[in-house]
Write a protein that holds these residues in place. Structure first.
Motif, PDB file in Angstrom:
ATOM      1  N   SER A  62       8.441 -36.741 -24.287  1.00 42.87           N
ATOM      2  CA  SER A  62       7.232 -37.090 -23.545  1.00 42.87           C
ATOM      3  C   SER A  62       6.783 -35.982 -22.603  1.00 42.87           C
ATOM      4  O   SER A  62       5.606 -35.848 -22.313  1.00 42.87           O
ATOM      5  N   ARG A  63       7.703 -35.193 -22.098  1.00 42.43           N
ATOM      6  CA  ARG A  63       7.439 -34.168 -21.076  1.00 42.43           C
ATOM      7  C   ARG A  63       6.600 -34.752 -19.933  1.00 42.43           C
ATOM      8  O   ARG A  63       5.599 -34.179 -19.513  1.00 42.43           O
ATOM      9  N   SER A  64       7.036 -35.911 -19.458  1.00 39.40           N
ATOM     10  CA  SER A  64       6.377 -36.590 -18.343  1.00 39.40           C
ATOM     11  C   SER A  64       7.215 -36.443 -17.082  1.00 39.40           C
ATOM     12  O   SER A  64       8.435 -36.274 -17.141  1.00 39.40           O
ATOM     13  N   LEU A  65       6.567 -36.517 -15.947  1.00 39.63           N
ATOM     14  CA  LEU A  65       7.229 -36.344 -14.657  1.00 39.63           C
ATOM     15  C   LEU A  65       6.751 -37.405 -13.680  1.00 39.63           C
ATOM     16  O   LEU A  65       5.545 -37.578 -13.479  1.00 39.63           O
ATOM     17  N   ASP A  66       7.707 -38.121 -13.092  1.00 42.46           N
ATOM     18  CA  ASP A  66       7.416 -39.047 -11.995  1.00 42.46           C
ATOM     19  C   ASP A  66       7.952 -38.443 -10.707  1.00 42.46           C
ATOM     20  O   ASP A  66       9.102 -37.998 -10.649  1.00 42.46           O
ATOM     21  N   LEU A  67       7.126 -38.433  -9.668  1.00 41.13           N
ATOM     22  CA  LEU A  67       7.495 -37.883  -8.368  1.00 41.13           C
ATOM     23  C   LEU A  67       7.519 -38.986  -7.320  1.00 41.13           C
ATOM     24  O   LEU A  67       6.563 -39.755  -7.211  1.00 41.13           O
ATOM     25  N   LEU A  68       8.601 -39.051  -6.556  1.00 41.76           N
ATOM     26  CA  LEU A  68       8.678 -39.950  -5.411  1.00 41.76           C
ATOM     27  C   LEU A  68       8.899 -39.104  -4.166  1.00 41.76           C
ATOM     28  O   LEU A  68       9.935 -38.456  -4.020  1.00 41.76           O
ATOM     29  N   PHE A  69       7.917 -39.097  -3.276  1.00 45.93           N
ATOM     30  CA  PHE A  69       8.028 -38.389  -2.009  1.00 45.93           C
ATOM     31  C   PHE A  69       8.488 -39.373  -0.935  1.00 45.93           C
ATOM     32  O   PHE A  69       7.855 -40.409  -0.713  1.00 45.93           O
ATOM     33  N   VAL A  70       9.604 -39.050  -0.295  1.00 45.82           N
ATOM     34  CA  VAL A  70      10.194 -39.896   0.744  1.00 45.82           C
ATOM     35  C   VAL A  70      10.036 -39.158   2.061  1.00 45.82           C
ATOM     36  O   VAL A  70      10.731 -38.167   2.321  1.00 45.82           O
ATOM     37  N   PHE A 130       6.705 -21.822 -17.819  1.00 45.30           N
ATOM     38  CA  PHE A 130       7.288 -22.957 -18.516  1.00 45.30           C
ATOM     39  C   PHE A 130       6.159 -23.757 -19.150  1.00 45.30           C
ATOM     40  O   PHE A 130       4.984 -23.600 -18.790  1.00 45.30           O
ATOM     41  N   GLU A 131       6.522 -24.594 -20.102  1.00 47.33           N
ATOM     42  CA  GLU A 131       5.520 -25.438 -20.737  1.00 47.33           C
ATOM     43  C   GLU A 131       5.002 -26.456 -19.730  1.00 47.33           C
ATOM     44  O   GLU A 131       5.783 -27.140 -19.070  1.00 47.33           O
ATOM     45  N   PRO A 132       3.687 -26.559 -19.574  1.00 50.34           N
ATOM     46  CA  PRO A 132       3.141 -27.502 -18.579  1.00 50.34           C
ATOM     47  C   PRO A 132       3.598 -28.931 -18.860  1.00 50.34           C
ATOM     48  O   PRO A 132       3.802 -29.325 -20.010  1.00 50.34           O
ATOM     49  N   PHE A 133       3.752 -29.700 -17.778  1.00 47.75           N
ATOM     50  CA  PHE A 133       4.053 -31.123 -17.943  1.00 47.75           C
ATOM     51  C   PHE A 133       2.802 -31.843 -18.412  1.00 47.75           C
ATOM     52  O   PHE A 133       1.693 -31.574 -17.954  1.00 47.75           O
ATOM     53  N   GLN A 134       2.978 -32.768 -19.344  1.00 49.38           N
ATOM     54  CA  GLN A 134       1.845 -33.421 -19.981  1.00 49.38           C
ATOM     55  C   GLN A 134       1.297 -34.584 -19.169  1.00 49.38           C
ATOM     56  O   GLN A 134       0.125 -34.924 -19.276  1.00 49.38           O
ATOM     57  N   ASP A 135       2.153 -35.199 -18.363  1.00 47.91           N
ATOM     58  CA  ASP A 135       1.742 -36.415 -17.654  1.00 47.91           C
ATOM     59  C   ASP A 135       2.529 -36.495 -16.348  1.00 47.91           C
ATOM     60  O   ASP A 135       3.748 -36.662 -16.375  1.00 47.91           O
ATOM     61  N   VAL A 136       1.840 -36.351 -15.221  1.00 51.65           N
ATOM     62  CA  VAL A 136       2.496 -36.337 -13.912  1.00 51.65           C
ATOM     63  C   VAL A 136       1.894 -37.442 -13.047  1.00 51.65           C
ATOM     64  O   VAL A 136       0.667 -37.581 -12.964  1.00 51.65           O
ATOM     65  N   ARG A 137       2.754 -38.212 -12.418  1.00 53.75           N
ATOM     66  CA  ARG A 137       2.288 -39.183 -11.426  1.00 53.75           C
ATOM     67  C   ARG A 137       3.144 -39.067 -10.173  1.00 53.75           C
ATOM     68  O   ARG A 137       4.315 -38.687 -10.242  1.00 53.75           O
ATOM     69  N   ALA A 138       2.551 -39.390  -9.035  1.00 54.94           N
ATOM     70  CA  ALA A 138       3.249 -39.258  -7.757  1.00 54.94           C
ATOM     71  C   ALA A 138       3.045 -40.512  -6.926  1.00 54.94           C
ATOM     72  O   ALA A 138       1.965 -41.109  -6.916  1.00 54.94           O
ATOM     73  N   ALA A 139       4.117 -40.909  -6.229  1.00 57.65           N
ATOM     74  CA  ALA A 139       4.075 -42.049  -5.310  1.00 57.65           C
ATOM     75  C   ALA A 139       4.740 -41.623  -4.006  1.00 57.65           C
ATOM     76  O   ALA A 139       5.512 -40.657  -3.961  1.00 57.65           O
ATOM     77  N   VAL A 140       4.441 -42.357  -2.940  1.00 59.23           N
ATOM     78  CA  VAL A 140       4.920 -41.993  -1.603  1.00 59.23           C
ATOM     79  C   VAL A 140       5.525 -43.210  -0.919  1.00 59.23           C
ATOM     80  O   VAL A 140       4.959 -44.312  -0.968  1.00 59.23           O
ATOM     81  N   THR A 141       6.677 -43.013  -0.298  1.00 57.91           N
ATOM     82  CA  THR A 141       7.247 -44.027   0.578  1.00 57.91           C
ATOM     83  C   THR A 141       7.653 -43.355   1.877  1.00 57.91           C
ATOM     84  O   THR A 141       7.730 -42.121   1.961  1.00 57.91           O
ATOM     85  N   THR A 142       7.875 -44.144   2.910  1.00 60.74           N
ATOM     86  CA  THR A 142       8.364 -43.617   4.175  1.00 60.74           C
ATOM     87  C   THR A 142       9.761 -44.161   4.435  1.00 60.74           C
ATOM     88  O   THR A 142      10.230 -45.077   3.767  1.00 60.74           O
ATOM     89  N   ALA A 153      10.400 -40.538 -18.458  1.00 60.86           N
ATOM     90  CA  ALA A 153       9.951 -39.444 -17.598  1.00 60.86           C
ATOM     91  C   ALA A 153      11.109 -38.885 -16.783  1.00 60.86           C
ATOM     92  O   ALA A 153      12.022 -39.617 -16.390  1.00 60.86           O
ATOM     93  N   LEU A 154      11.076 -37.576 -16.527  1.00 64.54           N
ATOM     94  CA  LEU A 154      11.966 -36.986 -15.537  1.00 64.54           C
ATOM     95  C   LEU A 154      11.526 -37.498 -14.169  1.00 64.54           C
ATOM     96  O   LEU A 154      10.327 -37.547 -13.869  1.00 64.54           O
ATOM     97  N   LEU A 155      12.476 -37.908 -13.348  1.00 60.54           N
ATOM     98  CA  LEU A 155      12.175 -38.409 -12.008  1.00 60.54           C
ATOM     99  C   LEU A 155      12.632 -37.382 -10.979  1.00 60.54           C
ATOM    100  O   LEU A 155      13.793 -36.962 -10.988  1.00 60.54           O
ATOM    101  N   ALA A 156      11.732 -36.966 -10.099  1.00 58.43           N
ATOM    102  CA  ALA A 156      12.073 -36.074  -8.990  1.00 58.43           C
ATOM    103  C   ALA A 156      11.857 -36.820  -7.687  1.00 58.43           C
ATOM    104  O   ALA A 156      10.741 -37.254  -7.388  1.00 58.43           O
ATOM    105  N   VAL A 157      12.935 -36.998  -6.919  1.00 56.81           N
ATOM    106  CA  VAL A 157      12.875 -37.645  -5.610  1.00 56.81           C
ATOM    107  C   VAL A 157      12.922 -36.543  -4.565  1.00 56.81           C
ATOM    108  O   VAL A 157      13.912 -35.812  -4.464  1.00 56.81           O
ATOM    109  N   VAL A 158      11.840 -36.415  -3.804  1.00 60.78           N
ATOM    110  CA  VAL A 158      11.703 -35.326  -2.839  1.00 60.78           C
ATOM    111  C   VAL A 158      11.744 -35.910  -1.433  1.00 60.78           C
ATOM    112  O   VAL A 158      10.851 -36.675  -1.043  1.00 60.78           O
ATOM    113  N   ILE A 159      12.779 -35.574  -0.675  1.00 63.78           N
ATOM    114  CA  ILE A 159      12.961 -36.091   0.681  1.00 63.78           C
ATOM    115  C   ILE A 159      12.598 -35.008   1.685  1.00 63.78           C
ATOM    116  O   ILE A 159      13.021 -33.854   1.544  1.00 63.78           O
ATOM    117  N   VAL A 160      11.829 -35.389   2.701  1.00 58.94           N
ATOM    118  CA  VAL A 160      11.495 -34.482   3.797  1.00 58.94           C
ATOM    119  C   VAL A 160      11.848 -35.180   5.100  1.00 58.94           C
ATOM    120  O   VAL A 160      11.271 -36.217   5.441  1.00 58.94           O
TER     121      VAL A 160
END
Length: 337
Positions: free
Chosen positions: A37-45, A83-95, A179-186
């Protein structure tokens, strides 16, 4: 500075500045589903406690070239594809503000929603139809994230990022099992996910409420509450932006997890608070992320960046390259980078 550690895959990637109630989504046994699928889900914390407004604002502003990089497959935006571009990217945000149920304390009475959706009443802010935004215009995606309500409100001072991740990932409609899931914490603090709420009753005589994250550590949830099969860790990258001292990272390597600065030591000038690992001018004291480091060490794939130097130059390139390399390592025959 960043390191990425992939246990069971290909060694080290060195990227340096000098690298609800819904049931959980089906993690599934085979991470190779992400390859086709080469999809990416992003969760920003994001840390929205007092004094972190500029940190969050600068971080979100730095994401614009990151989304362009994902869309074009060009990590440093120099015109050549990395790199080969990701075909489908979505992002969500939580605190990190999960609240302290039934306890009356400023900002802690009601937990934040698992995922933010309401936007500011500003002309440039368009309503979200879902609890995520999809990458259709990479130049606009960072602006849409910055339009969310609740990012600059000085939320409950008890940071609970691990509880926030757990709540967010249980919100099944958002996350895709291919999808590959990336959890990004700041954050400029540590995890304080509460188990025993009575220990955080502001009417008790247990001292400063925020400091209880250290002095009442036995009242916190054990790290392994988040490490079971409920969540898709085998296809997840954890990208942790925290208060690791810059000198503990050399050439992309985390030199030690046992350094005393990474654990609680009482600050003699401000007891019972922990001794800060650094004091950036823009965000106030930064505290040791010991529980978050313990969590990251338990995951198959994780990366680290220090916020102590306040340098966001190159963040977009590093984050895009880290995600792309993680995908390549999990899909070595897919073409990768």
């Amino acid at each position: 500075m960043i390191i990425i550690r992939s246990m069971g895959f290909v060694g080290l990637l060195l990227l340096a500045q000098g690298c609800s109630g819904n049931p959980p989504p089906d993690a599934g046994p085979n991470p190779q589903r992400i390859c086709s699928s080469r999809s990416l889900d992003l969760l920003f914390v994001l840390d929205t406690t007092e004094g972190t407004g500029s940190l969050v604002r600068d971080f979100l502003a730095s994401l614009q070239p990151f989304f362009v990089a994902l869309d074009q497959g060009d990590a440093n935006l120099d015109g050549s594809q990395d790199f080969e571009p990701f075909q489908d990217v979505r992002a969500a945000v939580t605190t990190m503000s999960r609240g302290l149920p039934d306890l009356e304390f400023w900002g802690c009475e009601t937990p934040e929603s698992p995922l933010l959706r309401r936007v500011l009443d500003e002309p440039e802010c368009e309503p979200w139809t879902n609890e995520y935004v999809e990458l259709t215009d990479p130049w606009e995606m960072a602006r849409q994230l910055n339009c969310l309500e609740g990012l600059y409100t000085d939320a409950c001072p008890i940071r609970q990022p691990l509880a926030a991740i757990d709540d967010a990932l249980r919100h099944e409609p958002v996350w895709r099992d291919d999808a590959l899931l990336a959890v990004v914490i700041v954050t400029r603090g540590d995890d304080c996910s509460v188990s025993d709420y009575e220990a955080f009753d502001p009417s008790s005589d247990l001292g400063n409420l925020t400091a209880r994250c250290w002095t009442q550590a036995e009242a916190l949830r054990p790290i392994d509450f988040l490490l079971g099969d409920d969540h898709p860790w085998e296809r997840t990258l954890l990208f942790l932006n925290s208060g690791v001292p810059p000198d503990l990272i050399e050439s992309g390597n985390l030199l030690s997890t046992d350094d005393p600065r990474l654990s609680y030591q009482e600050d003699p000038s401000n007891p019972p608070f922990a001794t800060p690992t650094c004091r950036p001018v823009s965000s106030g004291p930064v505290y040791p992320p010991s529980r978050l480091l313990e969590f990251s060490e338990a995951l198959p794939t994780s990366a680290h960046r220090t916020i102590c130097d306040q340098d966001l130059d190159g963040l977009a390139e590093q984050l895009a390259s880290t995600i792309a390399r993680t995908f390549q390592e999990k899909c070595p025959l897919d073409g990768g980078t």
